[in-house]
Design an enzyme around this catalytic site. Sequence first.
Site, PDB file in Angstrom:
ATOM      1  N   LEU A 114       3.397 -15.164 -11.264  1.00  0.00           N
ATOM      2  CA  LEU A 114       2.729 -16.073 -10.337  1.00  0.00           C
ATOM      3  C   LEU A 114       1.255 -15.680 -10.196  1.00  0.00           C
ATOM      4  O   LEU A 114       0.374 -16.512 -10.305  1.00  0.00           O
ATOM      5  CB  LEU A 114       3.444 -16.014  -8.971  1.00  0.00           C
ATOM      6  CG  LEU A 114       2.849 -16.862  -7.846  1.00  0.00           C
ATOM      7  CD1 LEU A 114       2.965 -18.351  -8.162  1.00  0.00           C
ATOM      8  CD2 LEU A 114       3.572 -16.567  -6.510  1.00  0.00           C
ATOM      9  N   SER A 161      -2.847 -13.551  -3.017  1.00  0.00           N
ATOM     10  CA  SER A 161      -2.373 -14.077  -1.723  1.00  0.00           C
ATOM     11  C   SER A 161      -2.468 -15.599  -1.702  1.00  0.00           C
ATOM     12  O   SER A 161      -1.618 -16.280  -1.133  1.00  0.00           O
ATOM     13  CB  SER A 161      -3.225 -13.508  -0.583  1.00  0.00           C
ATOM     14  OG  SER A 161      -3.205 -12.114  -0.607  1.00  0.00           O
ATOM     15  N   ARG A 185      11.867  26.360   5.128  1.00  0.00           N
ATOM     16  CA  ARG A 185      10.520  26.933   5.270  1.00  0.00           C
ATOM     17  C   ARG A 185      10.397  27.591   6.655  1.00  0.00           C
ATOM     18  O   ARG A 185      10.663  26.945   7.670  1.00  0.00           O
ATOM     19  CB  ARG A 185       9.483  25.826   5.122  1.00  0.00           C
ATOM     20  CG  ARG A 185       8.059  26.247   5.394  1.00  0.00           C
ATOM     21  CD  ARG A 185       7.509  27.094   4.276  1.00  0.00           C
ATOM     22  NE  ARG A 185       6.099  27.416   4.493  1.00  0.00           N
ATOM     23  CZ  ARG A 185       5.421  28.261   3.744  1.00  0.00           C
ATOM     24  NH1 ARG A 185       6.017  28.879   2.729  1.00  0.00           N
ATOM     25  NH2 ARG A 185       4.149  28.507   3.995  1.00  0.00           N
ATOM     26  N   GLU A 206       4.544  -8.930  -3.610  1.00  0.00           N
ATOM     27  CA  GLU A 206       5.419  -9.964  -3.007  1.00  0.00           C
ATOM     28  C   GLU A 206       4.911 -10.357  -1.615  1.00  0.00           C
ATOM     29  O   GLU A 206       5.690 -10.590  -0.695  1.00  0.00           O
ATOM     30  CB  GLU A 206       6.888  -9.513  -3.020  1.00  0.00           C
ATOM     31  CG  GLU A 206       7.310  -9.230  -4.460  1.00  0.00           C
ATOM     32  CD  GLU A 206       8.778  -9.274  -4.717  1.00  0.00           C
ATOM     33  OE1 GLU A 206       9.498  -9.938  -3.958  1.00  0.00           O
ATOM     34  OE2 GLU A 206       9.201  -8.653  -5.713  1.00  0.00           O
TER      35      GLU A 206
HETATM   36  C1  LIG Z   1       1.791  -2.918  -9.143  1.00  0.00           C
HETATM   37  C2  LIG Z   1       1.759  -4.409  -8.882  1.00  0.00           C
HETATM   38  C3  LIG Z   1       2.803  -5.188  -9.331  1.00  0.00           C
HETATM   39  C4  LIG Z   1       2.758  -6.564  -9.142  1.00  0.00           C
HETATM   40  N1  LIG Z   1       3.768  -7.346  -9.666  1.00  0.00           N
HETATM   41  C5  LIG Z   1       3.626  -8.697  -9.647  1.00  0.00           C
HETATM   42  C6  LIG Z   1       4.557  -9.533 -10.347  1.00  0.00           C
HETATM   43  O1  LIG Z   1       5.530  -9.069 -10.961  1.00  0.00           O
HETATM   44  N2  LIG Z   1       4.339 -10.874 -10.362  1.00  0.00           N
HETATM   45  C7  LIG Z   1       3.295 -11.442  -9.708  1.00  0.00           C
HETATM   46  O2  LIG Z   1       3.175 -12.658  -9.752  1.00  0.00           O
HETATM   47  N3  LIG Z   1       2.415 -10.683  -9.007  1.00  0.00           N
HETATM   48  C8  LIG Z   1       2.532  -9.331  -8.985  1.00  0.00           C
HETATM   49  N4  LIG Z   1       1.627  -8.530  -8.320  1.00  0.00           N
HETATM   50  C9  LIG Z   1       0.519  -9.164  -7.621  1.00  0.00           C
HETATM   51  C10 LIG Z   1       0.616  -9.030  -6.099  1.00  0.00           C
HETATM   52  O3  LIG Z   1       1.623  -9.862  -5.613  1.00  0.00           O
HETATM   53  C11 LIG Z   1      -0.764  -9.324  -5.526  1.00  0.00           C
HETATM   54  O4  LIG Z   1      -1.598  -8.230  -5.844  1.00  0.00           O
HETATM   55  C12 LIG Z   1      -0.726  -9.559  -4.034  1.00  0.00           C
HETATM   56  O5  LIG Z   1      -0.058 -10.744  -3.724  1.00  0.00           O
HETATM   57  C13 LIG Z   1      -2.119  -9.597  -3.417  1.00  0.00           C
HETATM   58  O6  LIG Z   1      -2.962 -10.456  -4.122  1.00  0.00           O
HETATM   59  P1  LIG Z   1      -4.406  -9.941  -4.582  1.00  0.00           P
HETATM   60  O7  LIG Z   1      -4.231  -8.634  -5.235  1.00  0.00           O
HETATM   61  O8  LIG Z   1      -5.064 -11.028  -5.342  1.00  0.00           O
HETATM   62  O9  LIG Z   1      -5.201  -9.667  -3.240  1.00  0.00           O
HETATM   63  P2  LIG Z   1      -6.055 -10.762  -2.387  1.00  0.00           P
HETATM   64  O10 LIG Z   1      -5.263 -12.018  -2.251  1.00  0.00           O
HETATM   65  O11 LIG Z   1      -7.389 -10.839  -3.023  1.00  0.00           O
HETATM   66  O12 LIG Z   1      -6.143 -10.029  -1.007  1.00  0.00           O
HETATM   67  C14 LIG Z   1      -7.081  -8.981  -0.745  1.00  0.00           C
HETATM   68  C15 LIG Z   1      -6.920  -8.565   0.716  1.00  0.00           C
HETATM   69  O13 LIG Z   1      -7.204  -9.678   1.574  1.00  0.00           O
HETATM   70  C16 LIG Z   1      -6.090  -9.946   2.407  1.00  0.00           C
HETATM   71  N5  LIG Z   1      -5.970 -11.384   2.583  1.00  0.00           N
HETATM   72  C17 LIG Z   1      -5.980 -12.337   1.615  1.00  0.00           C
HETATM   73  N6  LIG Z   1      -5.837 -13.554   2.155  1.00  0.00           N
HETATM   74  C18 LIG Z   1      -5.714 -13.359   3.486  1.00  0.00           C
HETATM   75  C19 LIG Z   1      -5.521 -14.236   4.600  1.00  0.00           C
HETATM   76  N7  LIG Z   1      -5.396 -15.554   4.427  1.00  0.00           N
HETATM   77  N8  LIG Z   1      -5.452 -13.679   5.827  1.00  0.00           N
HETATM   78  C20 LIG Z   1      -5.558 -12.342   6.000  1.00  0.00           C
HETATM   79  N9  LIG Z   1      -5.722 -11.471   4.992  1.00  0.00           N
HETATM   80  C21 LIG Z   1      -5.809 -11.978   3.754  1.00  0.00           C
HETATM   81  C22 LIG Z   1      -4.901  -9.359   1.668  1.00  0.00           C
HETATM   82  O14 LIG Z   1      -3.829  -9.076   2.560  1.00  0.00           O
HETATM   83  C23 LIG Z   1      -5.515  -8.115   1.060  1.00  0.00           C
HETATM   84  O15 LIG Z   1      -5.548  -7.101   2.022  1.00  0.00           O
HETATM   85  C24 LIG Z   1       1.674  -7.158  -8.456  1.00  0.00           C
HETATM   86  C25 LIG Z   1       0.641  -6.346  -7.973  1.00  0.00           C
HETATM   87  C26 LIG Z   1       0.656  -4.986  -8.202  1.00  0.00           C
HETATM   88  C27 LIG Z   1      -0.500  -4.164  -7.729  1.00  0.00           C
END
Ligand SMILES: Cc1cc2nc3c(=O)[nH]c(=O)nc-3n(C[C@H](O)[C@H](O)[C@H](O)COP(=O)(O)OP(=O)(O)OC[C@H]3O[C@@H](n4cnc5c(N)ncnc54)[C@H](O)[C@@H]3O)c2cc1C
Length: 383
Positions: free
Chosen positions: A125, A132, A270, A365
């Site tokens: 996804l 997010s 310990r 997730e």
């Molecule tokens: C090790 C790992 C495994 C993963 N496996 C999968 C997988 O198998 N399949 C898959 O599809 N994805 C996977 N992901 C992706 C993961 O689901 C996303 O990293 C996650 O959903 C966050 O998205 P982002 O990294 O783009 O962060 P962003 O969406 O850029 O968010 C950055 C920060 O802003 C905050 N934020 C964003 N929008 C809002 C809002 N509206 N209100 C408040 N805070 C907000 C977030 O909480 C976060 O703290 C994986 C990620 C990792 C690191």
Amino acid sequence: MNFTPTEDQLAVQKTAREFAQQEVLPKAAEIDREHRHPAELVKRMAELGFLGMAIPESYGGAGLDHVSYAIAMEEISRACASTGVIMSVNNSLVCDPIYRFGTDAQKQEWLTPLASGKLLGCFALSEPEAGSDAAAQKTTAERDPSGDGWVINGTKNWITNGPVADVCVLFTMNDKAAGHKGITAFILPMDTKGVRCGPPDDKLGIRGSKSSQIYLDDVRLPAGLVLGEVGGGFKVAMSTLDGGRIGIAAQAIGIARAALEDALAYAQQRRTMGKAIVQHQAIAFKLADMATEIDAARLLCLRAAYLKDAKQPYGREAAMAKLFASDVANRAAREAIQIFGGNGYVTEYPVERHFRDAKITEIYEGTSEIQRLVIAGYLAKGG
Ligand SMILES: Cc1cc2nc3c(=O)[nH]c(=O)nc-3n(C[C@H](O)[C@H](O)[C@H](O)COP(=O)(O)OP(=O)(O)OC[C@H]3O[C@@H](n4cnc5c(N)ncnc54)[C@H](O)[C@@H]3O)c2cc1C
């Protein structure tokens, strides 16, 4: 909700605990150190029926319930969080949506080998600019001018199991103007021409879980591989993540339990200032808080699993379980390091691994912020 486990659930717990302690735990440090995909443990999980636990036997699954799944996930993640997430993705994010949205032909062809563990799945996804904000999909699916199929182009990010998967539940945008109603899900065989994985991500924790980008370059799929309805992909994704959060909550509880059990054992042997450190109240109270929070997290997780089994709404409960359990796992791992003192900070002991493994449960997730948005959304609707 019944607090007495069924005979089946107890049997699952016994099998999972024995497997985890005898076969998974002895390898956990090495899997982490070597960043190694534990193929032999995945094979054993297939033999034990842990890769399609809540899928009916007629489709290759174990025919158990989601409470059993949460119980097994906790036990396996207690031993190795990397092995736990491999199991969680195949169960929650791959088998579950194909079971709920697939046609009978798709179930025969794809679910049966996935649930029995002959094939391994991944769920794609997230994209570089859609985490997010999952509705902001940029991967395109266009009608194939040369037939009745689709042509797919785009890049997926951080796809757990990606480099080792045979099949992918893939999300694409087929109608940008329709917003989230323009998203379509596909079953993508990973050996399809035009599919390529990037190098495995170099991660802080869950280092035995291989994740990577997936590049999709003019990938041609027949119409028969659309999962659910054209334009119905967002529903597939969101309902799948509801269930996935039960698995990640259970993974977090397993990590928290590892932190508690390791810290308790250490605190009993310990000695400082003439006594075992567990006899210092400051240490004993940390352990008491960890144990209490783990039980509370488990109750939230089992409630969500129970509701899913009862075919009642459970999205709010699953979000609460994941939000709370991931917080508990991080707190427990941090306190475990404190209890180990200097020994907590070095790789000779397991608690620094629990600390690194715990963090991801607050991110994937749906981050903790997104769980709060989900819960607040239910509150606003009066739920
Ligand atoms: C090790 C790992 C495994 C993963 N496996 C999968 C997988 O198998 N399949 C898959 O599809 N994805 C996977 N992901 C992706 C993961 O689901 C996303 O990293 C996650 O959903 C966050 O998205 P982002 O990294 O783009 O962060 P962003 O969406 O850029 O968010 C950055 C920060 O802003 C905050 N934020 C964003 N929008 C809002 C809002 N509206 N209100 C408040 N805070 C907000 C977030 O909480 C976060 O703290 C994986 C990620 C990792 C690191």
